[in-house]
Design a protein around this motif. Structure first.
Motif, PDB file in Angstrom:
ATOM      1  N   ILE A  13      12.103  -7.563 -21.933  1.00 33.48           N
ATOM      2  CA  ILE A  13      11.037  -6.795 -21.686  1.00 33.48           C
ATOM      3  C   ILE A  13      10.172  -7.424 -19.907  1.00 33.48           C
ATOM      4  N   ALA A  14      10.787  -8.612 -19.301  1.00 36.00           N
ATOM      5  CA  ALA A  14      10.322  -8.460 -17.963  1.00 36.00           C
ATOM      6  C   ALA A  14      10.845  -6.887 -17.140  1.00 36.00           C
ATOM      7  N   VAL A  15      12.368  -6.742 -17.263  1.00 37.06           N
ATOM      8  CA  VAL A  15      12.673  -5.285 -16.597  1.00 37.06           C
ATOM      9  C   VAL A  15      11.849  -4.147 -17.032  1.00 37.06           C
ATOM     10  N   PHE A  16      11.361  -4.213 -18.202  1.00 37.46           N
ATOM     11  CA  PHE A  16      10.792  -2.934 -18.521  1.00 37.46           C
ATOM     12  C   PHE A  16       9.114  -2.419 -17.284  1.00 37.46           C
ATOM     13  N   VAL A  17       8.217  -3.975 -17.763  1.00 34.12           N
ATOM     14  CA  VAL A  17       7.317  -4.463 -17.433  1.00 34.12           C
ATOM     15  C   VAL A  17       7.389  -3.975 -16.057  1.00 34.12           C
ATOM     16  N   THR A  18       8.220  -4.631 -15.646  1.00 33.73           N
ATOM     17  CA  THR A  18       8.075  -4.543 -13.758  1.00 33.73           C
ATOM     18  C   THR A  18       8.616  -3.380 -13.205  1.00 33.73           C
ATOM     19  N   ARG A  26      12.720   3.117 -12.017  1.00 33.67           N
ATOM     20  CA  ARG A  26      12.075   3.881 -13.461  1.00 33.67           C
ATOM     21  C   ARG A  26      13.131   3.414 -14.201  1.00 33.67           C
ATOM     22  N   VAL A  27      12.376   3.192 -15.695  1.00 37.84           N
ATOM     23  CA  VAL A  27      13.840   2.888 -16.522  1.00 37.84           C
ATOM     24  C   VAL A  27      13.420   3.517 -17.712  1.00 37.84           C
ATOM     25  N   GLY A  31      16.246   0.551 -24.090  1.00 36.60           N
ATOM     26  CA  GLY A  31      17.301   0.313 -24.337  1.00 36.60           C
ATOM     27  C   GLY A  31      17.801   0.660 -22.928  1.00 36.60           C
ATOM     28  N   THR A  32      17.512   0.795 -21.692  1.00 40.15           N
ATOM     29  CA  THR A  32      18.421   1.046 -20.551  1.00 40.15           C
ATOM     30  C   THR A  32      17.989  -0.007 -20.131  1.00 40.15           C
ATOM     31  N   ALA A  33      16.099  -0.928 -20.663  1.00 36.07           N
ATOM     32  CA  ALA A  33      15.619  -1.998 -19.904  1.00 36.07           C
ATOM     33  C   ALA A  33      16.712  -3.089 -20.481  1.00 36.07           C
ATOM     34  N   LEU A  34      17.064  -2.989 -21.999  1.00 36.31           N
ATOM     35  CA  LEU A  34      18.266  -4.270 -22.281  1.00 36.31           C
ATOM     36  C   LEU A  34      19.582  -3.910 -21.616  1.00 36.31           C
ATOM     37  N   ILE A  35      20.151  -2.766 -20.792  1.00 33.56           N
ATOM     38  CA  ILE A  35      21.643  -2.767 -21.430  1.00 33.56           C
ATOM     39  C   ILE A  35      21.037  -3.404 -19.368  1.00 33.56           C
ATOM     40  N   VAL A  36      20.383  -2.708 -18.627  1.00 29.84           N
ATOM     41  CA  VAL A  36      19.760  -3.187 -17.174  1.00 29.84           C
ATOM     42  C   VAL A  36      19.821  -5.320 -17.033  1.00 29.84           C
ATOM     43  N   ALA A  37      19.393  -5.843 -17.991  1.00 28.19           N
ATOM     44  CA  ALA A  37      18.798  -6.995 -18.242  1.00 28.19           C
ATOM     45  C   ALA A  37      20.464  -8.034 -18.355  1.00 28.19           C
ATOM     46  N   ILE A  38      21.327  -7.421 -19.346  1.00 26.34           N
ATOM     47  CA  ILE A  38      22.390  -7.348 -19.522  1.00 26.34           C
ATOM     48  C   ILE A  38      23.019  -7.638 -18.295  1.00 26.34           C
TER      49      ILE A  38
END
Length: 112
Positions: A13-18, A26-27, A31-38
């Motif tokens: 959530i934090a990656v997507f909001v940021t 840009r994300v 799904g991409t935000a999840l992969i970025v977080a991991i």
């Protein structure tokens, strides 16, 4: 829910909001935000400590400011690894890392 799953969910959530707040990042989706977080979590867990140790003399010389260079570089590395996550340059990567830390801290405080 397990602690690790909860942490990954909040980081997603934090990656997507940021990425949606900052115009230089840009994300492509959740799904991409999840992969970025991991990937960002793995990079921060394994590569960041190694880089901090290797650059310790430079970090001491700059009174710790070189840590910001490392953080920005790691966000750029994640941007290069994860398709669908784009950062326009070093300064946007550094801004992304700082805003992400603030939003992640805020979300974590709400979750407790």
């Amino acid at each position: 829910m397990g602690y690790a799953i909860w942490t990954i969910l909040l980081s997603t959530i934090a990656v997507f909001v940021t990425a949606n707040i900052l115009p230089g990042t840009r994300v492509d989706g959740w799904g991409t935000a999840l992969i970025v977080a991991i990937v960002l979590g793995v990079v921060n867990a394994f590569i960041r400590p190694l880089l901090l140790i290797l650059t310790l003399p430079l970090n001491i010389l700059t009174l710790g400011l070189f840590t910001f260079v490392i953080i920005g570089g790691l966000v750029l590395l994640v941007s290069a690894i994860v398709p669908g996550f784009h950062v326009d340059g070093f300064w946007w990567a550094l801004a992304f890392a700082l805003v992400l830390a603030i939003i992640n801290g805020f979300l974590s405080s709400l979750a407790l």
